[in-house]
Design an enzyme around this catalytic site. Structure first.
Site, PDB file in Angstrom:
ATOM      1  N   GLU A 150      -3.704   4.968   0.129  1.00  0.00           N
ATOM      2  CA  GLU A 150      -2.277   4.683   0.149  1.00  0.00           C
ATOM      3  C   GLU A 150      -1.778   4.966  -1.260  1.00  0.00           C
ATOM      4  O   GLU A 150      -2.288   4.389  -2.227  1.00  0.00           O
ATOM      5  CB  GLU A 150      -1.983   3.222   0.518  1.00  0.00           C
ATOM      6  CG  GLU A 150      -0.488   2.936   0.525  1.00  0.00           C
ATOM      7  CD  GLU A 150      -0.158   1.458   0.542  1.00  0.00           C
ATOM      8  OE1 GLU A 150       0.950   1.119   0.982  1.00  0.00           O
ATOM      9  OE2 GLU A 150      -0.987   0.641   0.108  1.00  0.00           O
ATOM     10  N   ASP A 187      -6.065   0.634  -0.956  1.00  0.00           N
ATOM     11  CA  ASP A 187      -4.698   0.137  -0.963  1.00  0.00           C
ATOM     12  C   ASP A 187      -3.974   0.503  -2.258  1.00  0.00           C
ATOM     13  O   ASP A 187      -4.518   0.342  -3.359  1.00  0.00           O
ATOM     14  CB  ASP A 187      -4.728  -1.388  -0.805  1.00  0.00           C
ATOM     15  CG  ASP A 187      -3.359  -2.022  -0.885  1.00  0.00           C
ATOM     16  OD1 ASP A 187      -2.540  -1.767   0.004  1.00  0.00           O
ATOM     17  OD2 ASP A 187      -3.108  -2.766  -1.861  1.00  0.00           O
TER      18      ASP A 187
END
Length: 587
Positions: free
Chosen positions: A292, A255
């Site tokens: 990400e 993330d």
């Protein structure tokens, strides 16, 4: 897996308990009926072996006689983050899919899901009953939102504080293993979303006994982690290996890595990839790492290197989502303003070379240049999607694309996304056009709960001004309940959409997937009348051609487009509104 340095370790004599607590003077181990002092070394590690302590033993650490804390590398927290940790014997689970070695990256079709909202039961075991649906749809990989133990009974997962402990709200560790095992038996990979840029705001005690975990820098969610410290770096890398080895996840999605404070000479991302690559090589497995990264950094990506060795398979392509969202809904607020001038041209750029922002100035980011030239990467370096948890949930009502765009427009977007060479991803229920919202939800108490409410009211002031108390309260159980997937609509109002998605993925599996290993970008362009054309080079002798009319009016098709044999749609001199045609050309 190599010897771990964190967490409780079962031995032939009992269990070795250990805690890295460089700021503590004394650490006591608290068991059910005994207390003993752990022995420190010069590096701040406290350790002791307790004879007779076995799997199921619950324990805490007491720091300097002042505070009792769970193990930061706890394998399980049966009573949430504030309760005792439990010793888990990972070797005790008998894997049935023992020959599973994963699938190559180019075979990936992802479905992102939240365990608690995927079924009414909200458990790992309940998800098993839906695995056949995924396989029959053409999904090849289930991606779970973060599982690291968080405070309370409901959370998106990005507030995890105990990185090694799958949250007890969804079941026990053996239940999670059973879910993964059953997925593998059906040919499905399972990915896990992990968060290495911050710790959650409640239940994290590291600052008390290991303050060197953190830097003075801040992320949007709390203090940045200091990966220059060897023990801190090892904590994250061992965590990645732990999920991949002990639970046999097939891949990880990291993330918001742009929020990781990179203060050392060697990136923690590089070291993590190298360690995972070694695990994959030793085990003879396909293991995939995905990022990400709002910075759109090309040098981190290499989907062809197997096993990974410093790089990552792919990046979530937010640019692709944003361009489509503006095109389909007309929304212009927030980061969508960077895509408002020519969304169709932006879609073409994604299809033709990966990112939209490849060094251009971003108005949303105050004119800062964003991204690298990405056309030299393979298309499989990008995970493309029309919806995900962020893009649905970071809205005042958590409303889906289905609430804002015409069905024929969404179906055209799906026909492009699911057949283009980039790796496609769906959000749970998207395959049948679910309208179930996915609003932000959490289960904090006291001042933190009020701070979350205040932050949401400030961020979505326009919504509160217009709709008042109708805006979902993120702390309410009813908000979470509204997010539970509406499976009952799958075979009703969602039947036709599901049939469409299954047909598209069958075409991908039959015609495109076998040719993706060496795919390369070709050209893509958009016309003012809504016509979109693109092509890609697949294997040595095959090209893939796309012609689409992404407008509300019929437009003429240039005769030179849509070469080869149609695999979806029919070439026509005049293309109907929101029509898509795919062709394969073999030389």
């Amino acid at each position: 897996m190599n010897e771990r340095h964190f967490g409780a370790r079962l031995t032939s004599e009992g269990t070795t308990f250990r805690l890295w607590a460089p700021a503590a003077q004394r650490v006591d181990l608290l068991l059910d009926q005994q207390c003993c002092a752990l022995t420190p070394d010069k590096h701040g590690r406290f350790q002791s072996t307790v004879p007779g302590a076995k799997a199921g033993t619950r324990y805490r650490f007491r720091i300097d006689g002042e505070i009792e804390v769970p193990d930061p590398a706890s394998a399980f927290q049966p009573e949430d983050v504030f309760g005792p940790s439990e010793v888990i014997d990972h070797a005790n689970y008998g894997w049935r899919a023992s020959d599973w070695r994963g699938r190559p990256w180019h075979e990936t079709v992802l479905l992102e899901a939240h365990v608690g909202a995927f079924t009414k039961e909200g458990t790992y075991r309940a998800m098993i009953d839906r695995l056949d649906h995924l396989a029959e749809t053409g999904i090849t990989a289930l991606e779970l939102l973060p599982l690291a133990d968080f405070a309370g009974h409901r959370n998106w997962g990005y507030d995890g504080v105990l990185w090694y402990a799958p949250d007890s709200a969804y079941g026990r560790p053996e239940d999670l293993k059973l879910l993964i095992d059953e997925a593998h038996l059906r040919g499905l990979m399972v990915f896990l979303d992990v968060v290495y840029n911050h710790f959650g705001p409640e239940g994290n005690y590291l600052g008390r006994y290991a303050p060197s975990f953190f830097t003075d820098a801040q992320t949007p969610w709390g203090s940045a982690i200091d990966y220059r410290v060897p023990q801190v770096r090892a904590f994250a890398i061992e965590n990645a290996l732990y999920w991949l080895d002990e639970y046999r996840f097939d891949g990880l999605r990291l993330d918001a890595v742009h929020a990781i404070a990179e203060l050392g000479e060697i990136s923690v991302l590089y070291d993590l990839s190298v360690a995972v690559g070694q695990l994959a090589a030793d085990a003879g497995r396909h293991i995939h790492l995905v990022l990400e990264n709002d910075d759109n950094r090309v040098n981190l990506l290499d989907p062809a290197k197997d096993p990974p060795s410093g790089e990552y398979r792919a990046q979530w392509n937010d640019d692709y989502h944003h361009a489509w969202h503006v095109k389909l809904t007309g929304e212009r607020q927030g980061y969508y303003r960077d895509f408002q001038r020519a969304p169709l041209a932006d879609i073409a750029r994604c299809l033709g070379s990966g990112f939209v922002y490849q060094g251009e100035a971003s108005e949303h980011r105050g004119g800062k240049a964003r991204g690298d030239m990405s056309g030299g990467l393979p298309p499989t370096a990008f995970v493309n999607f029309l919806q995900n948890h962020d893009q649905i949930g970071n809205r005042a009502f958590g409303d889906r694309l289905e609430n804002h765009a015409k069905p024929e427009a969404i179906e055209a977007a799906l026909a492009i996304t699911l057949l283009a060479p980039a790796i496609p991803m769906l959000f749970m229920g998207e395959e049948w056009g679910s309208k179930a919202p996915f609003p932000f939800f959490c289960d904090f108490k006291g001042g933190l709960a009020e701070a979350v409410r205040k932050g949401r009211r400030e961020e979505y002031a326009w919504a509160y001004a217009t709709f008042g108390d109708d805006v979902p309260d993120p702390l309410s159980d009813a908000t979470f309940r509204s997010a539970i997937l509406d499976w009952e609509t799958r075979d009703g109002s969602g039947r036709e959409r599901l049939a469409l998605v299954r047909e598209l993925l069958a075409i991908r599996r039959r015609h495109i997937m076998p040719r993706l290993a060496d795919a390369r970008f070709g050209e893509a362009r958009a016309a003012d009348d809504g016509l979109l054309n693109a092509n890609w080079h697949l294997d040595r002798d095959t090209s893939l051609w796309l012609t689409a009319n992404l407008s509300d009016r019929t437009v003429p098709r240039p005769s030179k487009e849509a070469r080869g044999t149609p695999i979806w749609g029919e070439p026509a001199d005049a293309m109907k509104p929101w029509s898509v045609c795919w062709c394969l050309e073999t030389r």
